[in-house]
Design a protein around this motif. Structure first.
Motif, PDB file in Angstrom:
ATOM      1  N   GLU A 104     -45.314 -88.015 -36.461  1.00 18.46           N
ATOM      2  CA  GLU A 104     -46.156 -88.891 -37.308  1.00 18.46           C
ATOM      3  C   GLU A 104     -47.293 -89.431 -36.193  1.00 18.46           C
ATOM      4  O   GLU A 104     -48.274 -89.685 -36.721  1.00 18.46           O
ATOM      5  N   THR A 105     -47.160 -89.360 -34.963  1.00 15.42           N
ATOM      6  CA  THR A 105     -48.134 -89.817 -34.126  1.00 15.42           C
ATOM      7  C   THR A 105     -48.995 -88.727 -33.609  1.00 15.42           C
ATOM      8  O   THR A 105     -50.387 -88.798 -33.763  1.00 15.42           O
ATOM      9  N   TRP A 106     -48.390 -87.493 -33.390  1.00 17.93           N
ATOM     10  CA  TRP A 106     -49.219 -86.533 -32.705  1.00 17.93           C
ATOM     11  C   TRP A 106     -49.718 -85.567 -33.855  1.00 17.93           C
ATOM     12  O   TRP A 106     -50.746 -84.913 -33.570  1.00 17.93           O
ATOM     13  N   ARG A 107     -49.112 -85.282 -34.760  1.00 18.46           N
ATOM     14  CA  ARG A 107     -49.493 -84.667 -36.253  1.00 18.46           C
ATOM     15  C   ARG A 107     -49.839 -83.335 -35.623  1.00 18.46           C
ATOM     16  O   ARG A 107     -50.865 -82.705 -35.725  1.00 18.46           O
ATOM     17  N   PRO A 108     -48.860 -82.388 -35.142  1.00 18.86           N
ATOM     18  CA  PRO A 108     -48.777 -81.132 -34.948  1.00 18.86           C
ATOM     19  C   PRO A 108     -49.121 -80.188 -36.231  1.00 18.86           C
ATOM     20  O   PRO A 108     -48.912 -80.413 -37.390  1.00 18.86           O
ATOM     21  N   ASP A 109     -49.651 -78.849 -35.763  1.00 19.06           N
ATOM     22  CA  ASP A 109     -49.854 -78.026 -36.861  1.00 19.06           C
ATOM     23  C   ASP A 109     -48.921 -77.024 -37.073  1.00 19.06           C
ATOM     24  O   ASP A 109     -48.770 -76.557 -38.285  1.00 19.06           O
ATOM     25  N   VAL A 110     -48.234 -76.723 -36.286  1.00 19.97           N
ATOM     26  CA  VAL A 110     -46.998 -75.606 -36.310  1.00 19.97           C
ATOM     27  C   VAL A 110     -45.652 -76.412 -35.487  1.00 19.97           C
ATOM     28  O   VAL A 110     -45.879 -76.793 -34.415  1.00 19.97           O
ATOM     29  N   ILE A 111     -44.576 -76.322 -36.200  1.00 22.78           N
ATOM     30  CA  ILE A 111     -43.405 -76.475 -35.455  1.00 22.78           C
ATOM     31  C   ILE A 111     -42.664 -75.111 -34.922  1.00 22.78           C
ATOM     32  O   ILE A 111     -42.572 -74.255 -35.878  1.00 22.78           O
ATOM     33  N   VAL A 112     -42.391 -75.039 -33.637  1.00 24.38           N
ATOM     34  CA  VAL A 112     -41.749 -73.769 -33.236  1.00 24.38           C
ATOM     35  C   VAL A 112     -40.423 -74.277 -32.849  1.00 24.38           C
ATOM     36  O   VAL A 112     -40.177 -75.228 -31.626  1.00 24.38           O
ATOM     37  N   GLY A 113     -39.317 -73.703 -33.382  1.00 23.85           N
ATOM     38  CA  GLY A 113     -37.907 -74.297 -33.047  1.00 23.85           C
ATOM     39  C   GLY A 113     -36.948 -73.065 -32.502  1.00 23.85           C
ATOM     40  O   GLY A 113     -37.066 -72.025 -33.145  1.00 23.85           O
ATOM     41  N   GLY A 114     -35.997 -73.457 -31.375  1.00 21.74           N
ATOM     42  CA  GLY A 114     -35.268 -72.557 -30.969  1.00 21.74           C
ATOM     43  C   GLY A 114     -34.206 -72.292 -32.221  1.00 21.74           C
ATOM     44  O   GLY A 114     -34.006 -73.153 -32.987  1.00 21.74           O
ATOM     45  N   LYS A 115     -33.730 -71.056 -31.979  1.00 22.30           N
ATOM     46  CA  LYS A 115     -32.841 -70.550 -33.326  1.00 22.30           C
ATOM     47  C   LYS A 115     -31.985 -71.568 -33.778  1.00 22.30           C
ATOM     48  O   LYS A 115     -31.180 -71.541 -34.933  1.00 22.30           O
ATOM     49  N   LEU A 116     -31.154 -72.396 -32.578  1.00 26.80           N
ATOM     50  CA  LEU A 116     -30.107 -73.289 -32.989  1.00 26.80           C
ATOM     51  C   LEU A 116     -30.404 -74.695 -32.737  1.00 26.80           C
ATOM     52  O   LEU A 116     -29.868 -75.716 -32.910  1.00 26.80           O
ATOM     53  N   SER A 117     -31.772 -74.777 -32.883  1.00 27.44           N
ATOM     54  CA  SER A 117     -32.481 -76.264 -32.676  1.00 27.44           C
ATOM     55  C   SER A 117     -32.907 -76.721 -34.385  1.00 27.44           C
ATOM     56  O   SER A 117     -33.963 -76.260 -34.832  1.00 27.44           O
ATOM     57  N   TYR A 118     -31.864 -77.161 -34.955  1.00 30.85           N
ATOM     58  CA  TYR A 118     -32.036 -77.424 -36.458  1.00 30.85           C
ATOM     59  C   TYR A 118     -32.799 -78.806 -36.708  1.00 30.85           C
ATOM     60  O   TYR A 118     -33.128 -78.968 -37.828  1.00 30.85           O
ATOM     61  N   ALA A 119     -33.084 -79.470 -35.775  1.00 40.30           N
ATOM     62  CA  ALA A 119     -34.266 -80.597 -36.083  1.00 40.30           C
ATOM     63  C   ALA A 119     -35.533 -79.926 -36.338  1.00 40.30           C
ATOM     64  O   ALA A 119     -36.356 -80.632 -37.231  1.00 40.30           O
ATOM     65  N   ALA A 120     -35.823 -78.710 -35.693  1.00 37.21           N
ATOM     66  CA  ALA A 120     -37.149 -78.042 -36.199  1.00 37.21           C
ATOM     67  C   ALA A 120     -37.283 -77.834 -37.702  1.00 37.21           C
ATOM     68  O   ALA A 120     -38.491 -78.213 -38.350  1.00 37.21           O
ATOM     69  N   PRO A 121     -36.558 -77.226 -38.502  1.00 31.64           N
ATOM     70  CA  PRO A 121     -36.789 -77.048 -39.893  1.00 31.64           C
ATOM     71  C   PRO A 121     -36.540 -78.455 -40.826  1.00 31.64           C
ATOM     72  O   PRO A 121     -37.155 -78.626 -41.754  1.00 31.64           O
ATOM     73  N   LEU A 122     -36.000 -79.348 -40.213  1.00 29.01           N
ATOM     74  CA  LEU A 122     -35.823 -80.620 -40.786  1.00 29.01           C
ATOM     75  C   LEU A 122     -37.086 -81.347 -40.748  1.00 29.01           C
ATOM     76  O   LEU A 122     -37.578 -81.866 -41.970  1.00 29.01           O
TER      77      LEU A 122
END
Length: 379
Positions: A104-122
């Protein structure tokens, strides 16, 4: 563009994402790398700006359930995979406390998550951001994803999502010839080895007359975790007429006690040493396996976790490795297998073919260009 990389809580989860993150930064994009606080030195050591998402470690989530109950590793292989999925799901939940304010602060344009990093799709689903999923090794059993999704289902429902969002791009560093038969579409990327460094000494750049064997039990070894694996490997391999390189944290080396004269031990830079090695002997960890594949070195694989068995067997079927299953790794069998890998030239020929296949895949910089093409201007 702003790219937020999200990883887990171990070197094995951080290192595979580093080349793409570095390539994105080198291309002029803003990059942040979120992970557990304890791996921040690994992130900063890679020259990347890291953001700690939780003060807890991965083990805190793997071995303690939502109610604070301690759990042990299940002996059954299927249950072990379910255990891994649930633990990584709890890590994702614990990471959201630091991750949501960051997004919410940084406002990324793209999320890149490691395959077992389920916080990324959330967070990608919550904020309607493009989500890129990044492979960690040669592919995990799908049951781990299913287990994590079940553990996360109450949270997913509370967030108003239909389910865990699918990735819009999957970056796969597994060469096509040894992928899972059910692996889906992917943006392939050349695996670039990355590991913790130490000052390079002259002996690291060339070997002597005896075969040089590199032995490793992975980056997560402690006195309480897989220490016996290291000790047993040394005991079984050191009697051979070879130069043995043992990669292990210095405190683990001290705990092993006096070592034979043909053993060099400590925290060794595998990416530097691998091209001087004749054989890798290890637990079938993804980064070690892929580093050997890049260098065209035959491998003797002794998987320690159920999820490592499939990749190890596929590499053995390829003809560039031998895999020993549980109970097969006696000193006699290890010595016999090592001799076969050293003396039968077909293993090195197949390993060289694998190295050529990897070299022909797109570089991380090329994949950054594909991310730009697909997602620039989306947010």
């Amino acid at each position: 563009m702003r790219l937020l990389f999200i990883s887990g809580g171990s070197a094995g989860a951080v290192f595979p994402l580093v080349p793409l993150a570095q390539a994105a930064r080198n291309a002029g994009h803003e990059v942040l790398f979120g992970a557990t606080e304890n791996v921040m030195p690994l992130v900063s050591g890679a020259g990347l700006p890291g953001v700690p998402l939780t003060s807890k470690t991965m083990k805190d989530f793997m071995f303690v359930d939502h109610n604070g109950n301690q759990m042990g590793i299940p002996p059954d292989p299927h249950e072990r995979n379910l255990f891994n999925g649930r633990g990584m799901a709890r890590l994702a939940i614990g990471s959201l406390e630091g991750l949501i304010p960051l997004v919410e602060t940084w406002r990324p344009d793209v999320i890149v998550g490691g395959k077992l990093s389920y916080a990324a799709p959330l967070v990608a689903g919550k904020y309607d951001l493009p989500y890129v999923r990044h492979a960690l090794n040669l592919g995990e059993p799908p049951i781990i994803d299913l287990s994590a999704a079940a553990e996360l289902s109450p949270l997913v429902e509370r967030m108003g999502l239909v389910g865990l969002p699918d990735a819009e791009m999957f970056v796969d560093t597994c060469p096509p010839s040894v992928r899972r038969f059910d692996a889906g579409p992917a943006q392939f990327m050349r695996y670039v080895p990355f590991n913790t460094q130490r000052p390079v000494e002259p002996w690291m750049l060339s070997k002597g007359d005896r075969p040089r064997l590199f032995v490793s039990a992975g980056s997560r070894v402690t006195r309480d975790y897989e220490f016996d694996t290291v000790a047993q490997l040394v005991q079984k391999v050191s009697p051979m007429d070879v130069e043995l390189l043992l990669a292990a944290p210095d405190d683990i080396v001290d705990a092993l006690g006096p070592l034979p004269d043909n053993v060099r031990a400590g925290w060794l830079p595998l990416d530097v040493l691998v091209r001087t090695c004749d054989l890798l002997v290890h637990h079938a960890g993804g980064n070690t396996m892929l580093t050997g594949m890049v260098a065209g070195v035959p491998q003797l694989l002794i998987p320690q976790m159920p999820k490592q068995v499939g990749p190890a067997e596929r590499l053995a079927e390829h003809g560039s490795a031998i895999t020993l299953r549980g109970g097969e790794d006696t000193a006699e069998v290890i010595a016999e297998s090592a001799r076969a890998l050293l003396e039968d030239g077909s293993y090195r020929e197949r390993a060289a073919a694998m190295s050529e296949e990897i070299a022909g895949l797109p570089a991380p910089a090329d994949v950054v260009g594909e991310i730009e093409r697909r997602f620039a201007g989306r947010s």
